[in-house]
Motif scaffolding. Structure first.
Motif, mmCIF file in Angstrom:
data_model
loop_
_atom_site.group_PDB
_atom_site.id
_atom_site.type_symbol
_atom_site.label_atom_id
_atom_site.label_comp_id
_atom_site.label_asym_id
_atom_site.label_seq_id
_atom_site.Cartn_x
_atom_site.Cartn_y
_atom_site.Cartn_z
ATOM 1 N N ALA A 2 48.919 -43.443 -14.936
ATOM 2 C CA ALA A 2 47.919 -43.837 -13.949
ATOM 3 C C ALA A 2 48.277 -43.280 -12.583
ATOM 4 C CB ALA A 2 47.854 -45.348 -13.870
ATOM 5 N N LEU A 3 47.238 -43.023 -11.800
ATOM 6 C CA LEU A 3 47.458 -42.751 -10.386
ATOM 7 C C LEU A 3 46.382 -43.563 -9.696
ATOM 8 C CD1 LEU A 3 48.704 -41.419 -7.987
ATOM 9 C CD2 LEU A 3 47.482 -39.346 -8.497
ATOM 10 N N LYS A 4 46.684 -44.825 -9.500
ATOM 11 C CA LYS A 4 45.688 -45.677 -8.864
ATOM 12 C C LYS A 4 46.367 -46.770 -8.076
ATOM 13 C CE LYS A 4 45.041 -48.448 -13.020
ATOM 14 N NZ LYS A 4 44.081 -48.865 -14.034
ATOM 15 N N ASP A 9 47.449 -50.826 0.506
ATOM 16 C CA ASP A 9 48.890 -50.602 0.399
ATOM 17 C C ASP A 9 49.275 -49.133 0.496
ATOM 18 O OD1 ASP A 9 48.964 -53.358 -0.479
ATOM 19 O OD2 ASP A 9 48.277 -52.574 -2.400
ATOM 20 N N PHE A 10 48.333 -48.282 0.189
ATOM 21 C CA PHE A 10 48.641 -46.858 0.073
ATOM 22 C C PHE A 10 47.430 -46.167 0.671
ATOM 23 C CE2 PHE A 10 49.927 -43.025 -2.233
ATOM 24 C CZ PHE A 10 51.301 -43.175 -2.263
ATOM 25 N N GLN A 14 47.790 -41.062 2.678
ATOM 26 C CA GLN A 14 48.915 -40.899 1.753
ATOM 27 C C GLN A 14 48.450 -40.365 0.399
ATOM 28 O OE1 GLN A 14 50.408 -44.936 2.277
ATOM 29 N NE2 GLN A 14 52.247 -44.129 3.227
ATOM 30 N N LEU A 18 49.583 -36.812 -1.213
ATOM 31 C CA LEU A 18 50.111 -36.676 -2.567
ATOM 32 C C LEU A 18 49.372 -35.575 -3.331
ATOM 33 C CD1 LEU A 18 51.929 -38.052 -4.771
ATOM 34 C CD2 LEU A 18 49.930 -39.380 -5.379
ATOM 35 N N PHE A 126 41.486 -47.029 -5.381
ATOM 36 C CA PHE A 126 41.413 -45.603 -5.652
ATOM 37 C C PHE A 126 41.963 -45.333 -7.036
ATOM 38 C CE2 PHE A 126 45.844 -44.341 -5.443
ATOM 39 C CZ PHE A 126 46.432 -45.284 -4.608
ATOM 40 N N GLU A 158 48.920 -46.823 10.874
ATOM 41 C CA GLU A 158 50.142 -47.039 10.099
ATOM 42 C C GLU A 158 51.382 -47.005 10.970
ATOM 43 O OE1 GLU A 158 50.006 -43.771 7.552
ATOM 44 O OE2 GLU A 158 48.545 -44.661 6.217
ATOM 45 N N ASP A 161 54.506 -49.496 11.433
ATOM 46 C CA ASP A 161 55.592 -49.711 10.470
ATOM 47 C C ASP A 161 56.562 -48.542 10.400
ATOM 48 O OD1 ASP A 161 54.682 -52.096 9.741
ATOM 49 O OD2 ASP A 161 53.608 -51.402 7.959
ATOM 50 N N ASN A 164 60.296 -48.682 9.459
ATOM 51 C CA ASN A 164 60.693 -48.807 8.054
ATOM 52 C C ASN A 164 60.750 -47.451 7.387
ATOM 53 O OD1 ASN A 164 60.878 -51.522 8.070
ATOM 54 N ND2 ASN A 164 58.747 -51.851 7.475
ATOM 55 N N GLU A 165 59.777 -46.645 7.752
ATOM 56 C CA GLU A 165 59.633 -45.363 7.073
ATOM 57 C C GLU A 165 60.667 -44.344 7.550
ATOM 58 O OE1 GLU A 165 56.697 -43.089 4.686
ATOM 59 O OE2 GLU A 165 56.258 -45.011 5.560
ATOM 60 N N TYR A 224 56.214 -38.391 11.600
ATOM 61 C CA TYR A 224 55.463 -38.943 10.481
ATOM 62 C C TYR A 224 54.237 -38.079 10.158
ATOM 63 C CZ TYR A 224 52.993 -42.318 7.585
ATOM 64 O OH TYR A 224 52.346 -42.926 6.554
ATOM 65 N N GLU B 100 52.356 -49.776 -3.466
ATOM 66 C CA GLU B 100 52.509 -50.426 -2.158
ATOM 67 C C GLU B 100 53.974 -50.612 -1.790
ATOM 68 O OE1 GLU B 100 51.223 -51.692 -4.887
ATOM 69 O OE2 GLU B 100 51.495 -53.857 -5.059
ATOM 70 N N ARG B 103 56.507 -47.156 0.221
ATOM 71 C CA ARG B 103 56.867 -46.972 1.618
ATOM 72 C C ARG B 103 58.267 -47.540 1.882
ATOM 73 N NH1 ARG B 103 54.487 -47.238 6.905
ATOM 74 N NH2 ARG B 103 52.450 -46.891 6.034
ATOM 75 N N GLY B 107 61.843 -45.691 2.888
ATOM 76 C CA GLY B 107 62.729 -46.115 3.978
ATOM 77 C C GLY B 107 64.167 -46.198 3.497
ATOM 78 N N ALA B 132 51.637 -47.427 -14.919
ATOM 79 C CA ALA B 132 52.752 -46.713 -14.296
ATOM 80 C C ALA B 132 52.318 -45.340 -13.784
ATOM 81 C CB ALA B 132 53.892 -46.552 -15.300
ATOM 82 N N TRP B 133 52.734 -45.021 -12.576
ATOM 83 C CA TRP B 133 52.506 -43.676 -12.038
ATOM 84 C C TRP B 133 53.442 -42.699 -12.751
ATOM 85 C CZ3 TRP B 133 51.106 -42.507 -6.357
ATOM 86 C CH2 TRP B 133 50.095 -43.376 -5.914
ATOM 87 N N VAL B 140 56.588 -36.963 -5.411
ATOM 88 C CA VAL B 140 55.911 -36.547 -4.181
ATOM 89 C C VAL B 140 55.723 -37.738 -3.243
ATOM 90 C CG1 VAL B 140 53.835 -35.537 -3.210
ATOM 91 C CG2 VAL B 140 54.748 -34.654 -5.355
#
Ligand code: GTP
Ligand code: MG
Lengths: 271, 181
Positions: A2-4, A9-10, A14, A18, A126, A158, A161, A164-165, A224, B100, B103, B107, B132-133, B140
């Motif tokens: 999956a890519l969802k 959150d994303f 982003q 990707l 998404f 964004e 934050d 954190n990143e 960033y 989610e 990120r 970090g 699962a991704w 990436v």
């Protein structure tokens, strides 16, 4: 596979990042309470975009970009009613009405507006369906994503934050090795160019900030944006490791250490 | 001769499966300090680790491997101090079904990059789940350097955890070779 996920959150930036970096081919579906969109990519470039249910006809897209006067749009649509986009594009070019460049520009502007409309979404699902292709009758434009990612990243919320990143400013930057991407073709602002000019494995982000006269918040934001667009990567500073914590490297000598590791390996193999 | 100890640390975002991974291979009941989750945002599970998880594998008569799992929050401040002595390397575990948390995982990874070359690998857990991704996408999304190993895992399965541990150990050997001089 999956890519969802949820845009809460994303972020859409982003997701685009990707798709761009992984050079993905397929369709991205966005579904929020206020909007839905379908974007199709080929090797990381946008080739097709629609919002809502229906594809927007080429004539309308051209009229939006004022390449066709809106007064003429209705009669052209009527006259070429039976043609698909590809046939219509060829007809418009052959009749000298528009050039190929104008058509591509009009479509790219249309794509960008659709993406800009998605930047504001703070929630929504998404889902990426690999390998889905655009209709064979669509105009074969491939729009690179770097510019729009940088643009979206600049306005995103964004940044709050970012600590954190990018927790440490004691790391260095290097240019990402991405064949086919020339940094000169990308629309950077003055602040971003200043940072770019100091990118070097020997300069920490902190040193770059000082040289470019940016504070911690500003430098994180610029770094960033550049990271999101895939232009730079963070690497360990290429100088004496100033920030290494005490005893991070085991105090044993390498031969003894090797011996220990090999014994652990032999044991784990028996699990 | 006195028994020697070496450590492997398992870190990563909340709910990644750190406790589960250690539990799968530890020969003792994992000493963990879970408490009920109260915060709304983290209601995906009922309990979270509040101090270190602690697992153990006896290697031979005079060598013991400890596996430490970091708690769901606040990883770094105290970690280096406690763990640096005898630490072989890290596993950074991520939940492949929860973008989610990427990120936060980034970090953690960026922090490691800034430090001395302590070997680590990144492990994409919960690959058994349909959501699962893929490894490629996770690489990436985490902006992983191609030189860093990224492995699939199902922490509930002992054989999968075994593979992951071995890959980390091989990465540690490689690191030792490269710093031999
Ligand atoms: N399907 C599946 N579930 C898993 C896997 N690994 C862990 N889980 C589940 O994921 C949840 C979280 O696992 P934990 O081991 O508690 O995660 P943790 O990283 O220790 O969590 P914190 O200590 O709260 O940060 C539990 O419900 C586990 O059963 C896996 O490989 N597959
Ligand atoms: Mg735990």
């Amino acid at each position: 596979m999956a890519l969802k996920g949820n845009l809460r959150d994303f972020s859409i930036i982003q997701v685009l990042n990707l798709i761009n970096l992984a050079k993905k081919t397929g369709a991205l579906y966005i579904e929020s309470s206020s909007k839905s969109a379908k974007l199709i990519f080929r090797e990381g470039k946008l080739v097709y975009a629609t919002t809502g249910m229906d594809a927007v006809p080429l004539i309308k897209i051209m009229a939006r970009s004022k390449l066709i006067p809106s007064s003429a749009a209705a009669s052209l649509s009527e006259r070429y009613r039976t043609l698909n986009d590809m046939e219509l594009g060829i007809t418009l070019i052959n009749s000298g009405y528009l050039t190929q460049d104008q058509i591509f520009t009009g479509i790219a502007d249309f794509f960008k507006d659709i993406l800009r409309g998605l930047f504001t979404l703070t929630e929504g699902l998404f889902n990426f369906e690999a390998d889905e292709q655009p209709p064979s009758t669509s105009i074969p434009l491939r729009m690179a994503l770097e510019d729009i990612i940088i643009e979206g990243s600049r306005q995103a919320h964004e940044h709050e934050d970012l600590k954190n990143e990018i927790p440490s400013l004691d790391v260095a930057l290097k240019f990402a090795e991405r064949p086919g991407v020339n940094i000169r073709d990308i629309k950077l602002n003055a602040e971003e160019w200043r940072v770019i000019s100091y990118v070097n494995p020997k300069n920490s982000i902190k040193q770059i900030a000082t040289a470019a006269k940016l504070n911690d918040f500003q430098i994180r934001r610029v770094v960033y944006n550049l990271l999101q667009a895939g232009l730079v990567e963070m690497i360990r500073l290429n100088s004496p490791v100033a920030s290494a914590p005490p005893h991070a490297i085991p105090a044993r000598n390498p031969i003894e250490q090797r011996n220990l590791v090999n014994r652990v390996i032999d044991r784990i193999k028996t699990i | 001769m006195q028994t020697q100890t070496v450590k492997i640390v398992v870190t990563g975002p909340f709910n990644a499966g750190k406790t589960e991974l250690i539990r799968s291979v530890s020969e003792i009941e994992v000493v963990n300090t879970e408490k009920k989750v109260t915060s709304e945002s983290e209601k995906v599970k009922n309990s979270t680790t509040v101090a270190m998880d602690f697992g153990r594998i006896t290697v031979d008569n005079d060598l013991v491997l400890f596996l430490f799992g970091t708690p769901g929050q606040k990883r770094f401040d105290f970690m280096w101090e406690i763990l640096s002595e005898g630490m072989l390397g890290f596993i950074v575990l991520v939940d492949s079904t929860r973008p989610e948390t990427f990120r936060e995982a980034r970090g953690i990874l960026e922090t490691f990059r800034a430090y001395a070359p302590t070997p680590y690998i990144v492990v994409a857990n919960k690959q058994d789940l349909a959501d699962a991704w893929s490894l490629e996408d996770i690489r990436v999304a985490l902006r992983l350097d191609p030189a860093i190993k990224l492995l699939p895992c199902t922490a509930k399965k002992k054989s999968s955890v075994k593979t992951v541990l071995l890959e980390l150990l091989y990465a540690i050997l490689e690191e030792l070779d490269s710093t031999k001089s």
